[in-house]
Design an enzyme around this catalytic site. Sequence first.
Site, PDB file in Angstrom:
ATOM      1  N   LYS A   1       0.851  -1.206   0.000  1.00  0.00           N
ATOM      2  CA  LYS A   1       0.000   0.000   0.000  1.00  0.00           C
ATOM      3  C   LYS A   1       0.886   1.255   0.000  1.00  0.00           C
ATOM      4  CE  LYS A   1      -1.748   2.769   3.065  1.00  0.00           C
ATOM      5  NZ  LYS A   1      -1.729   4.086   2.374  1.00  0.00           N
TER       6      LYS A   1
ATOM      7  N   CYS B   1      13.536  10.182   7.272  1.00  0.00           N
ATOM      8  CA  CYS B   1      13.496   9.621   8.628  1.00  0.00           C
ATOM      9  C   CYS B   1      14.856   9.722   9.312  1.00  0.00           C
ATOM     10  CB  CYS B   1      13.010   8.185   8.598  1.00  0.00           C
ATOM     11  SG  CYS B   1      13.775   7.225   7.299  1.00  0.00           S
TER      12      CYS B   1
HETATM   13  P1  NDP Z   1       1.993   7.677   8.696  1.00  0.00           P
HETATM   14  O1  NDP Z   1       2.815   6.844   9.582  1.00  0.00           O
HETATM   15  O2  NDP Z   1       0.570   7.929   9.063  1.00  0.00           O
HETATM   16  O3  NDP Z   1       1.977   7.068   7.212  1.00  0.00           O
HETATM   17  C1  NDP Z   1       2.785   6.035   6.724  1.00  0.00           C
HETATM   18  C2  NDP Z   1       1.943   5.019   5.948  1.00  0.00           C
HETATM   19  O4  NDP Z   1       1.099   4.293   6.843  1.00  0.00           O
HETATM   20  C3  NDP Z   1       1.010   5.625   4.914  1.00  0.00           C
HETATM   21  O5  NDP Z   1       0.912   4.745   3.810  1.00  0.00           O
HETATM   22  C4  NDP Z   1      -0.289   5.694   5.694  1.00  0.00           C
HETATM   23  O6  NDP Z   1      -1.428   5.820   4.886  1.00  0.00           O
HETATM   24  C5  NDP Z   1      -0.254   4.373   6.426  1.00  0.00           C
HETATM   25  N1  NDP Z   1      -1.101   4.282   7.614  1.00  0.00           N
HETATM   26  C6  NDP Z   1      -1.693   5.279   8.332  1.00  0.00           C
HETATM   27  N2  NDP Z   1      -2.385   4.764   9.374  1.00  0.00           N
HETATM   28  C7  NDP Z   1      -2.229   3.419   9.314  1.00  0.00           C
HETATM   29  C8  NDP Z   1      -2.685   2.330  10.129  1.00  0.00           C
HETATM   30  N3  NDP Z   1      -3.441   2.530  11.212  1.00  0.00           N
HETATM   31  N4  NDP Z   1      -2.317   1.073   9.800  1.00  0.00           N
HETATM   32  C9  NDP Z   1      -1.525   0.848   8.725  1.00  0.00           C
HETATM   33  N5  NDP Z   1      -1.086   1.829   7.915  1.00  0.00           N
HETATM   34  C10 NDP Z   1      -1.412   3.105   8.221  1.00  0.00           C
HETATM   35  O7  NDP Z   1       2.710   9.054   8.469  1.00  0.00           O
HETATM   36  P2  NDP Z   1       2.063  10.441   7.997  1.00  0.00           P
HETATM   37  O8  NDP Z   1       2.096  10.464   6.529  1.00  0.00           O
HETATM   38  O9  NDP Z   1       0.726  10.694   8.633  1.00  0.00           O
HETATM   39  O10 NDP Z   1       3.092  11.462   8.605  1.00  0.00           O
HETATM   40  C11 NDP Z   1       2.984  11.880   9.952  1.00  0.00           C
HETATM   41  C12 NDP Z   1       4.334  12.132  10.551  1.00  0.00           C
HETATM   42  O11 NDP Z   1       5.022  10.900  10.589  1.00  0.00           O
HETATM   43  C13 NDP Z   1       5.234  13.046   9.759  1.00  0.00           C
HETATM   44  O12 NDP Z   1       5.060  14.364  10.104  1.00  0.00           O
HETATM   45  C14 NDP Z   1       6.592  12.553  10.127  1.00  0.00           C
HETATM   46  O13 NDP Z   1       7.009  13.161  11.319  1.00  0.00           O
HETATM   47  C15 NDP Z   1       6.381  11.090  10.366  1.00  0.00           C
HETATM   48  N6  NDP Z   1       6.775  10.252   9.227  1.00  0.00           N
HETATM   49  C16 NDP Z   1       7.932   9.592   9.331  1.00  0.00           C
HETATM   50  C17 NDP Z   1       8.370   8.808   8.288  1.00  0.00           C
HETATM   51  C18 NDP Z   1       9.646   8.089   8.391  1.00  0.00           C
HETATM   52  O14 NDP Z   1      10.074   7.469   7.422  1.00  0.00           O
HETATM   53  N7  NDP Z   1      10.287   8.137   9.518  1.00  0.00           N
HETATM   54  C19 NDP Z   1       7.624   8.696   7.047  1.00  0.00           C
HETATM   55  C20 NDP Z   1       6.376   9.405   7.038  1.00  0.00           C
HETATM   56  C21 NDP Z   1       6.008  10.150   8.110  1.00  0.00           C
HETATM   57  P3  NDP Z   1      -1.851   7.307   4.422  1.00  0.00           P
HETATM   58  O15 NDP Z   1      -0.948   7.629   3.300  1.00  0.00           O
HETATM   59  O16 NDP Z   1      -3.229   7.260   3.985  1.00  0.00           O
HETATM   60  O17 NDP Z   1      -1.691   8.189   5.610  1.00  0.00           O
END
Ligand code: NDP
Length: 475
Positions: free
Chosen positions: A181, A289
Amino acid sequence: MWEYAPAPESRDIANLKPSYRMFVDGEFVEGNGEPLKTVNPATEEVLAEVSTADKNDVDRAVKAARRAYDRVWGKMPGAERAKYIYRIARMMAERSRELAVLESLDNGKPIKEARDVDVPTASAHFFYHAGWADKLEYAGLGPDPKPLGVAGQVIPWNFPLLMAAWKIAPALACGNTVVLKPAETTPLTALVLAEIIQQAELPPGVVNIIPGAGDVGAELTTHAGVDKVAFTGSTDVGKLIQRSLAGSGKKLTLELGGKAANVVFDDAPLDQAVEGIVNGIFFNQGHVCCAGSRLLVQESIAEEFLAKLQARIATLRIGDPLDKNTDVGAINSSEQLHRITELVATGEEEGAEKWVSPCPLPDKGFFFAPTVFSGVSQAMRIAREEIFGPVLSVLTFRTPDEAVAKANNTPYGLSAGIWTDKGSRILWMADQLRAGVVWANTFNRFDPTAPFGGYQESGFGREGGRVGLEAYLDV
Ligand code: NDP
């Protein structure tokens, strides 16, 4: 100051289509979820409509992956699997320009980064893992390693194609099938990768790609037919997934957030260190990250170093991601821009000194000027929380012990950087720092042969390298 004439890459190269469909069982099919509109964050225009999965579609994709595993892929000799994976790598390289432009449009990252980092590294992951497919019993992980079955994979929006490659390539090399996904705001390059996978004639169901929001991710990771879950994203969602999988027997790897320290000693080559710090936090708008979001600089050089750093940051060009001169592109979404703005406001409220690059910002789109906070103390939110944007927090230290204590004073542990002229100090520091990756006199270097992953709240499990294979094998 030099004035640069615009050098835009043509958006026609992206072959953008008005709509995209999900990829299940070897076919592009309409999903039953609410279609999503993916937006160019640099202009706020809608790029395309993308169909999404509902609960039944997730089930369909997992069942397709199971069939493909049982009937074909799980039994196929490694040397045969390798041919398919090599083919995908080559086709990605052939379509690299198209993929780079599409990634830049959908994500907002500068074209020079999508072109020189994301796409070549993604292709390299397939090349590298293809080489392992027929040598798994020699990987030192056990005499007869077996695949796990169906892998459910969820990826974020910061490196959409590269994260898809990090997830899919090792899974396939080890004989697993995949349901992936992509993130809601960046589904396009994963769906072009699906086209490549279809053209490479991978047996139907071996790779399935189902766009959707977090609920689709939750449905996928908890689906009873999934044997292994791999997630990259925020620590909060990582914890949620770990809780929901407890007791299920599913194998899990989590690659989560970070708050890396980039430590500069007074004997470091300062100009080189400035470049490394800039790359560490402003590469990909800081949506990384392992970004070096905390600069720890030795007190004796702090003033001089900060001045050099600000002078360099002031030359960064912010704007149209498709312009080949652009150094810092657009923030991926209005939500992320809001999150960055909010955290930056807390930095000012808590008493840190804010400096903002005097660069002009475009009128439209989601942009945030490179920002540096000095006078930061360890208790401030900007020193503790992942901002995931172009914002650097500067702290100082006097002794190596103090540098280690401050660098390790974080709930995360994904990466760290050391800048010094002394090899012995590098080795000592690397030994003390609790981080999965420690770079010395460089930063943000990625290679498929090197394992990547975290400690503590940065997650567990490794991706890449020989060690990374273990996440997809029953050894
Ligand atoms: P998320 O952790 O929400 O998103 C990562 C992925 O997980 C996306 O594909 C998301 O879908 C999906 N997801 C969301 N909720 C669930 C769930 N309950 N079960 C399984 N999968 C899920 O990150 P965000 O995009 O909301 O970002 C929020 C914050 O997270 C950022 O500001 C940043 O600080 C941090 N972040 C860190 C990352 C890293 O690599 N360290 C990467 C991304 C974010 P969807 O796209 O629909 O949200």
